[in-house]
Enzyme design. Sequence first.
Site, PDB file in Angstrom:
ATOM      1  N   HIS A  65      80.964  24.374  43.481  1.00  0.00           N
ATOM      2  CA  HIS A  65      82.052  24.045  42.540  1.00  0.00           C
ATOM      3  C   HIS A  65      81.679  24.593  41.170  1.00  0.00           C
ATOM      4  CE1 HIS A  65      85.354  21.104  41.252  1.00  0.00           C
ATOM      5  NE2 HIS A  65      84.885  21.558  40.105  1.00  0.00           N
ATOM      6  N   HIS A  67      83.110  26.965  37.739  1.00  0.00           N
ATOM      7  CA  HIS A  67      84.175  27.653  36.996  1.00  0.00           C
ATOM      8  C   HIS A  67      83.612  28.990  36.516  1.00  0.00           C
ATOM      9  CE1 HIS A  67      86.982  24.289  37.156  1.00  0.00           C
ATOM     10  NE2 HIS A  67      85.906  23.529  37.121  1.00  0.00           N
ATOM     11  N   THR A 103      92.019  22.802  35.368  1.00  0.00           N
ATOM     12  CA  THR A 103      93.204  22.378  34.616  1.00  0.00           C
ATOM     13  C   THR A 103      94.033  23.581  34.187  1.00  0.00           C
ATOM     14  OG1 THR A 103      91.752  20.709  33.670  1.00  0.00           O
ATOM     15  CG2 THR A 103      93.956  20.886  32.725  1.00  0.00           C
ATOM     16  N   ARG A 167      96.011  14.837  34.699  1.00  0.00           N
ATOM     17  CA  ARG A 167      96.206  16.281  34.543  1.00  0.00           C
ATOM     18  C   ARG A 167      96.732  16.934  35.827  1.00  0.00           C
ATOM     19  NH1 ARG A 167      90.102  17.082  32.838  1.00  0.00           N
ATOM     20  NH2 ARG A 167      90.049  15.421  34.401  1.00  0.00           N
ATOM     21  N   HIS A 228      83.765  15.140  42.816  1.00  0.00           N
ATOM     22  CA  HIS A 228      83.623  14.232  41.654  1.00  0.00           C
ATOM     23  C   HIS A 228      83.685  12.764  42.095  1.00  0.00           C
ATOM     24  CE1 HIS A 228      84.531  17.949  39.674  1.00  0.00           C
ATOM     25  NE2 HIS A 228      85.822  17.806  39.586  1.00  0.00           N
ATOM     26  N   ASP A 287      79.701  21.815  38.772  1.00  0.00           N
ATOM     27  CA  ASP A 287      80.845  21.962  37.858  1.00  0.00           C
ATOM     28  C   ASP A 287      80.481  22.899  36.695  1.00  0.00           C
ATOM     29  OD1 ASP A 287      83.480  21.624  37.166  1.00  0.00           O
ATOM     30  OD2 ASP A 287      83.338  19.484  36.735  1.00  0.00           O
TER      31      ASP A 287
HETATM   32 ZN   LIG Z   1      87.305  19.052  38.767  1.00  0.00          ZN
END
Ligand SMILES: [Zn+2]
Length: 391
Positions: A65, A67, A103, A167, A228, A287
Amino acid sequence: MLLIRNADVYAPRPLGPQTLLIGGGKVLWTGPGSQLPDLPAVLQAAVTSIDLGGKRLIPGLIDGHVHVTGGGGEAGFRTRVPPVPLTRFTGSGVSTVVGLLGTDDVARGPRGLLAATYALREEGLNAYAYAGGYHVPPRTLTGSVRGDIVFLEPLLGIGEVAISDHRSSQPTLDEILRLASDAHVAGLMTGKAGILHLHLGDGPRGLDLVRRALAQSEIPPRVFNPTHVNRRRALFDEALELAKAGCTIDLTAFPVEEGEDAYSAADALRRYLASGAPPERVTISSDAGGCLPCFDADGRVTHMDVGAAGALLETLRDLLAGGLPLEHALPPFTANPAALLRLSGKGQIATGADADLVALDATGAADTVIIRGVVHVQDGSPVRRGTFETV
Ligand SMILES: [Zn+2]
């Protein structure tokens, strides 16, 4: 070719002192102690030797996971996190990443995500990604998430689709079922993982949608992969039940303050293993590149922190300091994500497996990192850097 000598191998099973011969990106041969492979003279000249001096050698960590494009964007355009450079991963013992959109799946999209994934591959990392992002309907390149997974090789499933979060797009049960079915069918067609990676927010509905999806469809539990789940203690208890029902749950190695209604990834894993839930159905991810806003007492954002891949080795260190043997602490970072993501040849040290290897120093930091047979970190320092990283 590379000859690795005096390695104390955890495959994750403890194998004791071993010698390994690496070539063509694979582990070609392993032998106990200081035994050497029987190589013809012409090949012996092509072998470089690394003596690990008895250091622990573990499979490269798989961070499921990340980004990779940078996440954030939740408090204005200036809070968009920049892409994560190569050595943030390699210096932290991470040899494989799965990139995703969060998001912000508007200013960012599948093209940018794939480009960042391919860039990391060109720099030597094993990199994959998920189709879609937080929101429903998901952004796609081919017109459907199923088509994206089937035709775009790096895409392993769909994620991170947000539920129980302010979100999220507030997806309905039908929408979640449709996405799970697209992921599952694309997985069948390609042999890829075909999972729906679900971002869980702080909302009190928790994992209710997943329980209903399991009760009202024929989709196998393995398709639903919530992450999470250690962010709230009650949510973690719900996730334990889903793991017992066949889902693989993902813990996030985010920082947890004293007195917070959350478990650190290390605490959550200890509780998971003590609960009797299947040890192979839990993974830990970082993350990395995601935005972690820090608030003051009035709830104002004081500064933006960024999730880091180094959180995985910190969690491993925490687990070892708490007395968990390395062979029991390693699978959530290695063998378990490899099985969930159907990355054969990863997450293990064995003859024929990919040569993704990390030697730990006495403090538990990454001393040597080898990815598909190429040395990225030696003596604790990067020897290869990302294209725009300065020394
Ligand atoms: Zn997340």
